[in-house]
Design a protein around this motif. Structure first.
Motif, PDB file in Angstrom:
ATOM      1  N   ARG A  43       0.832  -1.219   0.000  1.00 26.03           N
ATOM      2  CA  ARG A  43       0.000   0.000   0.000  1.00 26.03           C
ATOM      3  C   ARG A  43       0.858   1.258   0.000  1.00 26.03           C
ATOM      4  O   ARG A  43       0.556   2.218  -0.710  1.00 26.03           O
ATOM      5  N   VAL A  44       1.923   1.255   0.775  1.00 20.55           N
ATOM      6  CA  VAL A  44       2.792   2.437   0.845  1.00 20.55           C
ATOM      7  C   VAL A  44       3.502   2.650  -0.493  1.00 20.55           C
ATOM      8  O   VAL A  44       3.554   3.773  -1.009  1.00 20.55           O
ATOM      9  N   LEU A  45       4.034   1.583  -1.085  1.00 25.30           N
ATOM     10  CA  LEU A  45       4.724   1.716  -2.367  1.00 25.30           C
ATOM     11  C   LEU A  45       3.772   2.213  -3.454  1.00 25.30           C
ATOM     12  O   LEU A  45       4.150   3.027  -4.296  1.00 25.30           O
ATOM     13  N   LEU A  46       2.547   1.745  -3.423  1.00 25.30           N
ATOM     14  CA  LEU A  46       1.551   2.189  -4.400  1.00 25.30           C
ATOM     15  C   LEU A  46       1.162   3.644  -4.158  1.00 25.30           C
ATOM     16  O   LEU A  46       1.083   4.440  -5.102  1.00 25.30           O
ATOM     17  N   ARG A  47       0.960   4.032  -2.917  1.00 28.30           N
ATOM     18  CA  ARG A  47       0.528   5.395  -2.586  1.00 28.30           C
ATOM     19  C   ARG A  47       1.550   6.430  -3.032  1.00 28.30           C
ATOM     20  O   ARG A  47       1.194   7.503  -3.507  1.00 28.30           O
ATOM     21  N   PHE A  48       2.828   6.113  -2.887  1.00 31.34           N
ATOM     22  CA  PHE A  48       3.870   7.079  -3.242  1.00 31.34           C
ATOM     23  C   PHE A  48       4.423   6.861  -4.653  1.00 31.34           C
ATOM     24  O   PHE A  48       5.404   7.500  -5.028  1.00 31.34           O
ATOM     25  N   ASP A  49       3.808   5.983  -5.445  1.00 35.44           N
ATOM     26  CA  ASP A  49       4.260   5.701  -6.813  1.00 35.44           C
ATOM     27  C   ASP A  49       5.758   5.424  -6.813  1.00 35.44           C
ATOM     28  O   ASP A  49       6.546   6.097  -7.476  1.00 35.44           O
ATOM     29  N   TYR A  50       6.141   4.429  -6.051  1.00 37.57           N
ATOM     30  CA  TYR A  50       7.549   4.124  -5.804  1.00 37.57           C
ATOM     31  C   TYR A  50       8.393   4.018  -7.079  1.00 37.57           C
ATOM     32  O   TYR A  50       9.478   4.613  -7.134  1.00 37.57           O
ATOM     33  N   PRO A  51       7.957   3.299  -8.126  1.00 38.60           N
ATOM     34  CA  PRO A  51       8.813   3.203  -9.313  1.00 38.60           C
ATOM     35  C   PRO A  51       9.090   4.554  -9.987  1.00 38.60           C
ATOM     36  O   PRO A  51      10.112   4.721 -10.639  1.00 38.60           O
ATOM     37  N   GLY A  52       8.220   5.514  -9.808  1.00 43.73           N
ATOM     38  CA  GLY A  52       8.399   6.815 -10.437  1.00 43.73           C
ATOM     39  C   GLY A  52       9.206   7.807  -9.622  1.00 43.73           C
ATOM     40  O   GLY A  52       9.467   8.924 -10.077  1.00 43.73           O
ATOM     41  N   LEU A  53       9.631   7.422  -8.435  1.00 39.91           N
ATOM     42  CA  LEU A  53      10.391   8.328  -7.571  1.00 39.91           C
ATOM     43  C   LEU A  53      11.862   8.362  -7.972  1.00 39.91           C
ATOM     44  O   LEU A  53      12.379   7.420  -8.577  1.00 39.91           O
ATOM     45  N   GLY A  54      12.519   9.428  -7.584  1.00 37.90           N
ATOM     46  CA  GLY A  54      13.958   9.528  -7.769  1.00 37.90           C
ATOM     47  C   GLY A  54      14.690   8.728  -6.711  1.00 37.90           C
ATOM     48  O   GLY A  54      14.108   8.221  -5.754  1.00 37.90           O
ATOM     49  N   ARG A  55      15.996   8.659  -6.857  1.00 33.84           N
ATOM     50  CA  ARG A  55      16.817   7.830  -5.971  1.00 33.84           C
ATOM     51  C   ARG A  55      16.712   8.249  -4.500  1.00 33.84           C
ATOM     52  O   ARG A  55      16.561   7.413  -3.617  1.00 33.84           O
ATOM     53  N   ALA A  56      16.797   9.546  -4.233  1.00 31.19           N
ATOM     54  CA  ALA A  56      16.743  10.024  -2.846  1.00 31.19           C
ATOM     55  C   ALA A  56      15.376   9.777  -2.230  1.00 31.19           C
ATOM     56  O   ALA A  56      15.270   9.410  -1.049  1.00 31.19           O
ATOM     57  N   ASP A  57      14.315   9.965  -3.011  1.00 27.32           N
ATOM     58  CA  ASP A  57      12.966   9.753  -2.492  1.00 27.32           C
ATOM     59  C   ASP A  57      12.688   8.270  -2.260  1.00 27.32           C
ATOM     60  O   ASP A  57      11.996   7.899  -1.313  1.00 27.32           O
ATOM     61  N   LYS A  58      13.220   7.408  -3.119  1.00 27.17           N
ATOM     62  CA  LYS A  58      13.071   5.969  -2.893  1.00 27.17           C
ATOM     63  C   LYS A  58      13.742   5.565  -1.588  1.00 27.17           C
ATOM     64  O   LYS A  58      13.216   4.759  -0.822  1.00 27.17           O
ATOM     65  N   SER A  59      14.911   6.142  -1.331  1.00 23.13           N
ATOM     66  CA  SER A  59      15.626   5.857  -0.090  1.00 23.13           C
ATOM     67  C   SER A  59      14.800   6.298   1.119  1.00 23.13           C
ATOM     68  O   SER A  59      14.755   5.596   2.138  1.00 23.13           O
ATOM     69  N   LEU A  60      14.160   7.443   1.005  1.00 20.48           N
ATOM     70  CA  LEU A  60      13.307   7.947   2.083  1.00 20.48           C
ATOM     71  C   LEU A  60      12.154   6.979   2.367  1.00 20.48           C
ATOM     72  O   LEU A  60      11.877   6.639   3.520  1.00 20.48           O
ATOM     73  N   ILE A  61      11.501   6.498   1.319  1.00 22.19           N
ATOM     74  CA  ILE A  61      10.377   5.567   1.488  1.00 22.19           C
ATOM     75  C   ILE A  61      10.873   4.246   2.072  1.00 22.19           C
ATOM     76  O   ILE A  61      10.233   3.662   2.952  1.00 22.19           O
ATOM     77  N   ARG A  62      12.025   3.765   1.626  1.00 22.08           N
ATOM     78  CA  ARG A  62      12.570   2.524   2.193  1.00 22.08           C
ATOM     79  C   ARG A  62      12.902   2.698   3.670  1.00 22.08           C
ATOM     80  O   ARG A  62      12.651   1.798   4.474  1.00 22.08           O
ATOM     81  N   HIS A  63      13.422   3.837   4.041  1.00 18.47           N
ATOM     82  CA  HIS A  63      13.735   4.116   5.446  1.00 18.47           C
ATOM     83  C   HIS A  63      12.450   4.136   6.278  1.00 18.47           C
ATOM     84  O   HIS A  63      12.395   3.568   7.378  1.00 18.47           O
ATOM     85  N   TYR A  64      11.416   4.770   5.750  1.00 19.23           N
ATOM     86  CA  TYR A  64      10.120   4.818   6.428  1.00 19.23           C
ATOM     87  C   TYR A  64       9.556   3.404   6.604  1.00 19.23           C
ATOM     88  O   TYR A  64       9.077   3.041   7.690  1.00 19.23           O
TER      89      TYR A  64
END
Length: 101
Positions: A43-64
């Motif tokens: 749900r979180v990966l879908l909500r933040f459109d994980y594949p479309g994020l940049g490298r730094a934002d992906k890292s932020l979501i993974r940390h969360y």
């Protein structure tokens, strides 16, 4: 004491940054089973459109996700690599190791 967190209100990356900054001393307990944690991560990966994020934002979501799911950073990285957005699920890993001759 058990607190049920409604994390669906986090909808921007800045809100996630603020959440992580404000919960440095808070420990989260993992969900009941792996299936519930996988649904949460999906749900979180879908909500933040994980594949479309940049490298730094992906890292932020993974940390969360590592902070809130109870999985390690490495496990979250592996799960996020197998994430498929259209079906909002995870690809099964192939067990094929090649041909032995």
């Amino acid at each position: 004491m058990v607190i049920d967190m409604n994390e669906s209100q986090l909808s921007t990356l800045q809100q996630v940054r603020d959440f992580l900054a404000g919960t440095a001393d808070v420990t989260f307990a993992a969900a009941e089973d792996d299936a519930a944690r996988y649904r949460f991560i999906s749900r979180v990966l879908l909500r933040f459109d994980y594949p479309g994020l940049g490298r730094a934002d992906k890292s932020l979501i993974r940390h969360y996700l590592a902070r809130t799911s109870g999985y390690s950073r490495a496990q979250i990285t592996r799960l996020s690599q197998h994430y498929r957005p259209p079906r909002a699920g995870f690809r099964p890993q192939s067990r094929h190791h090649g041909c032995r001759g």
